[in-house]
Design a protein around this motif. Structure first.
Motif, PDB file in Angstrom:
ATOM      1  N   GLY A 162      11.877  -0.070  -3.760  1.00  8.79           N
ATOM      2  CA  GLY A 162      11.394   0.560  -2.528  1.00  8.79           C
ATOM      3  C   GLY A 162      11.028   2.015  -2.732  1.00  8.79           C
ATOM      4  N   ASP A 163      11.802   2.716  -3.551  1.00 10.95           N
ATOM      5  CA  ASP A 163      11.509   4.105  -3.903  1.00 10.95           C
ATOM      6  C   ASP A 163      10.129   4.179  -4.548  1.00 10.95           C
ATOM      7  OD1 ASP A 163      11.353   6.644  -5.134  1.00 10.95           O
ATOM      8  OD2 ASP A 163      13.401   6.603  -5.835  1.00 10.95           O
ATOM      9  N   ILE A 188       7.625   1.992  -4.392  1.00  5.72           N
ATOM     10  CA  ILE A 188       6.583   1.623  -3.426  1.00  5.72           C
ATOM     11  C   ILE A 188       6.351   2.763  -2.438  1.00  5.72           C
ATOM     12  CG2 ILE A 188       5.979   0.054  -1.534  1.00  5.72           C
ATOM     13  CD1 ILE A 188       7.651  -2.106  -3.094  1.00  5.72           C
ATOM     14  N   PHE A 189       7.420   3.343  -1.916  1.00  2.20           N
ATOM     15  CA  PHE A 189       7.319   4.451  -0.956  1.00  2.20           C
ATOM     16  C   PHE A 189       6.440   5.562  -1.517  1.00  2.20           C
ATOM     17  CE2 PHE A 189       8.567   8.483   0.877  1.00  2.20           C
ATOM     18  CZ  PHE A 189       8.782   8.212   2.222  1.00  2.20           C
ATOM     19  N   CYS A 249       3.364   5.574   2.664  1.00  2.00           N
ATOM     20  CA  CYS A 249       4.589   6.103   3.282  1.00  2.00           C
ATOM     21  C   CYS A 249       4.723   7.614   3.054  1.00  2.00           C
ATOM     22  CB  CYS A 249       5.822   5.421   2.717  1.00  2.00           C
ATOM     23  SG  CYS A 249       5.755   3.633   2.589  1.00  2.00           S
ATOM     24  N   GLY A 298       2.489  -0.896   6.323  1.00  2.00           N
ATOM     25  CA  GLY A 298       2.059   0.183   5.448  1.00  2.00           C
ATOM     26  C   GLY A 298       0.564   0.379   5.374  1.00  2.00           C
ATOM     27  N   GLN A 335       8.195  -6.557  -0.339  1.00  2.03           N
ATOM     28  CA  GLN A 335       7.968  -5.117  -0.496  1.00  2.03           C
ATOM     29  C   GLN A 335       8.497  -4.352   0.713  1.00  2.03           C
ATOM     30  OE1 GLN A 335       3.704  -5.357  -1.210  1.00  2.03           O
ATOM     31  NE2 GLN A 335       4.003  -4.633  -3.317  1.00  2.03           N
ATOM     32  N   SER A 366      12.183  -4.046   0.451  1.00  5.96           N
ATOM     33  CA  SER A 366      12.555  -3.040  -0.550  1.00  5.96           C
ATOM     34  C   SER A 366      12.338  -1.626  -0.023  1.00  5.96           C
ATOM     35  CB  SER A 366      11.765  -3.261  -1.845  1.00  5.96           C
ATOM     36  OG  SER A 366      12.181  -4.460  -2.469  1.00  5.96           O
ATOM     37  N   VAL A 367      11.213  -1.376   0.639  1.00  2.00           N
ATOM     38  CA  VAL A 367      10.983  -0.047   1.216  1.00  2.00           C
ATOM     39  C   VAL A 367      12.043   0.242   2.273  1.00  2.00           C
ATOM     40  CG1 VAL A 367       9.392   1.380   2.581  1.00  2.00           C
ATOM     41  CG2 VAL A 367       8.516   0.003   0.681  1.00  2.00           C
ATOM     42  N   TYR A 374      15.189   1.286   0.587  1.00  2.00           N
ATOM     43  CA  TYR A 374      15.096   2.680   0.125  1.00  2.00           C
ATOM     44  C   TYR A 374      15.261   3.643   1.300  1.00  2.00           C
ATOM     45  CZ  TYR A 374      13.018   7.044  -1.457  1.00  2.00           C
ATOM     46  OH  TYR A 374      12.797   8.371  -1.732  1.00  2.00           O
TER      47      TYR A 374
END
Length: 152
Positions: A62-63, A65-66, A71, A129, A138, A141-142, A145
């Motif tokens: 998530g980190d 992807i962020f 994001c 997103g 995803q 996961s975000v 995070y």
């Protein structure tokens, strides 16, 4: 403040390394005696007090992807907020109460401009997103995070 984010990343990286090291143990070396119960962290503390079903691997993904997705454009690279979107590292939540399921929902559905509670925010939050849309995994996961940023 960057120190806090860096420390959190190091904690989750360390947790992932520790989990990998434990999983890779062939059992050939004798196990050391466990520490007294008072010295051992609880199971929830070992993974940063994450909600059930959320793993350190999800937080790490998530980190990533962020910081690669849209994001960070609104919430900032340090997730401390910008004039476009609120701080995600504190315990104050603008739209929701801050539970993991609520974070999943708000990322999935977005927030229309008319419903944004942050004064002066110029846009709504796009569902999934924006484009390209995040998958369900995803999003989870975000959300993991984002949850980890303020629940440490």
């Amino acid at each position: 403040m960057a120190f806090r984010l860096t420390s959190r990343r190091m904690l989750f990286t360390g947790a992932l390394v520790s989990i990998g090291a434990c999983a890779g143990n062939s059992g050939s070396a004798p196990a050391s005696a466990p520490a007294p119960a008072a010295a051992q962290p609880s199971a929830s503390m070992a993974v940063g007090a994450l909600p059930a079903g959320v793993t350190a691997a999800m937080v790490a993904e998530g980190d990533s992807i962020f910081h690669k997705a849209s994001c960070q454009r609104c919430h900032g690279m340090d997730a401390k907020g910008t004039p476009r979107a609120p701080d995600l590292t504190d315990t104050q939540w603008a739209q929701i109460g801050g539970t993991y399921p609520e974070i999943v929902t708000v990322i999935t559905t977005g927030v229309p401009k008319a419903q944004i509670k942050m004064a002066g925010a110029p846009f709504g939050m796009q569902a999934r997103g924006g484009t390209p849309a995040l998958t369900d995994d995803q999003i989870k996961s975000v959300a993991a995070y984002v949850y980890s940023l303020s629940h440490h």
